[in-house]
Design a protein around this motif. Structure first.
Motif, PDB file in Angstrom:
ATOM      1  N   TYR A  83       3.194  10.537  -6.176  1.00  0.00           N
ATOM      2  CA  TYR A  83       4.205  11.239  -6.968  1.00  0.00           C
ATOM      3  C   TYR A  83       3.697  11.597  -8.357  1.00  0.00           C
ATOM      4  N   THR A 115      -6.366   5.061  -0.712  1.00  0.00           N
ATOM      5  CA  THR A 115      -6.539   3.699  -1.219  1.00  0.00           C
ATOM      6  C   THR A 115      -8.021   3.346  -1.191  1.00  0.00           C
ATOM      7  N   ALA A 116      -8.571   2.922  -2.343  1.00  0.00           N
ATOM      8  CA  ALA A 116      -9.962   2.459  -2.380  1.00  0.00           C
ATOM      9  C   ALA A 116     -10.018   0.940  -2.404  1.00  0.00           C
ATOM     10  N   LEU A 141      -6.201   0.258  -6.337  1.00  0.00           N
ATOM     11  CA  LEU A 141      -6.888   1.413  -6.924  1.00  0.00           C
ATOM     12  C   LEU A 141      -6.827   2.563  -5.919  1.00  0.00           C
ATOM     13  N   ARG A 177     -10.531  10.403 -11.715  1.00  0.00           N
ATOM     14  CA  ARG A 177      -9.918  10.431 -10.377  1.00  0.00           C
ATOM     15  C   ARG A 177      -9.317   9.087  -9.998  1.00  0.00           C
ATOM     16  N   LYS A 178      -9.488   8.073 -10.842  1.00  0.00           N
ATOM     17  CA  LYS A 178      -9.055   6.716 -10.478  1.00  0.00           C
ATOM     18  C   LYS A 178      -7.636   6.425 -10.988  1.00  0.00           C
ATOM     19  N   ASP A 216       0.837  -1.204   0.000  1.00  0.00           N
ATOM     20  CA  ASP A 216       0.000   0.000   0.000  1.00  0.00           C
ATOM     21  C   ASP A 216       0.873   1.256   0.000  1.00  0.00           C
ATOM     22  N   ILE A 241      -7.900   6.731  -5.292  1.00  0.00           N
ATOM     23  CA  ILE A 241      -8.798   7.795  -5.746  1.00  0.00           C
ATOM     24  C   ILE A 241      -8.138   9.132  -5.425  1.00  0.00           C
TER      25      ILE A 241
END
Ligand SMILES: CCCCCCCCCCCC(=O)SCCNC(=O)CCNC(=O)[C@H](O)C(C)(C)COP(=O)(O)OP(=O)(O)OC[C@H]1O[C@@H](n2cnc3c(N)ncnc32)[C@H](O)[C@@H]1OP(=O)(O)O
Length: 226
Positions: A161, A168-169, A220, A197-198, A152, A222
């Motif tokens: 970066y 984290t979704a 994934l 946004r993903k 993560d 966000i």
């Protein structure tokens, strides 16, 4: 009981950690709660630098990526023990008691020992990771939750970066081979694509010599507002 084991037990007792069969002793508050100067700028430490607990494998890999940073391909990422120290303009006094999960131990080498490098052109964040003895899950091996944490952190840093603030979704992990404590592994993550946004990332953990594939993951993130 050997001398090393005795020293370890004494250290645990000093730190207020109960040994099997012993009652838990009250643990004094860590100095970060009581000593404001710990957070003054002059003592903020970059934990991503080599220290005496680094194995030769970790040091060799670090040197190799540092050589890569001289050509401009790789950038070494500094690492502090509070998230707030990574963010310019946020006064540390607001979150004095907080510590970054991966940098919350006062002793080098026993927990998350790592250094990250970023390759902007390839959208890759690589983490050189040496899990210490306090990260045990199965006997002698790294806890799966610690592996999830470092994945993560690495994929998240890569997303940060490239895209700025993210959360984290979703994190999906396939654990393929256990990671022995003290062994050096390379966490190689990449931003695969960005859709609105993903931010979609992928990640592999391999042994330092590339011989063993330990873990595969995707995450994934966000993007957040300003
Ligand atoms: C430099 C180093 C420094 C240090 C940096 C170190 C990096 C550390 C990284 C660690 C990061 C963490 O641990 S973060 C902590 C763990 N994560 C969390 O606690 C997050 C909790 N969840 C949330 O706060 C929220 O659900 C968010 C922020 C993830 C999303 O909420 P939101 O902002 O309202 O967005 P929302 O409209 O719901 O979703 C936006 C779009 O994403 C999609 N989407 C949302 N969630 C999901 C999902 N799980 N799976 C698929 N898709 C999803 C939606 O369908 C939508 O698609 P569409 O309709 O637009 O198509």
């Amino acid at each position: 009981m050997g001398a090393t084991m005795l020293r370890s037990c004494a250290r645990l007792i000093r730190r207020g950690i109960a040994l099997p069969g012993q009652p838990q002793s009250p643990r004094p508050l860590p100095c970060c709660y009581t000593t404001p100067r710990f957070y003054s700028p002059e003592v903020i430490r970059d934990y991503a630098m080599p220290n005496a607990t680094w194995s030769k494998n970790l040091q060799d890999l670090y040197n190799r990526y540092m050589e890569g940073s001289q050509s401009g391909a790789w950038e070494r990422i500094p690492s502090y023990n509070a998230t707030v120290h990574h963010i310019k303009g946020v006064p540390p006094s607001r979150t004095r008691e907080n510590r970054l999960f991966t940098r919350n131990l006062d002793q080098d080498g026993v927990g998350f020992e790592y250094s990250m490098f970023y390759n902007k052109a390839e959208r890759r964040m690589v983490c050189l990771f040496q899990p210490g003895p306090y990260l045990e899950g199965p006997p002698g091996f790294t806890h799966g939750g610690c592996i999830a944490t470092i994945i993560d952190s690495t994929t998240g840093a890569g997303a940060v970066y490239l895209c700025g603030s993210v959360m984290t979704a979703n994190l999906t992990i396939n654990y393929k081979n256990p990671i022995p404590l003290g062994h050096v592994v390379i966490i190689d993550s990449k931003v695969e694509r960005v859709e609105g946004r993903k931010v979609y990332t992928s990640c592999q953990i391999r042994s330092h010599d590339d011989a063993v594939l330990h873990t595969e993951a995707s995450a994934l993130f966000i993007k957040l507002g300003p």
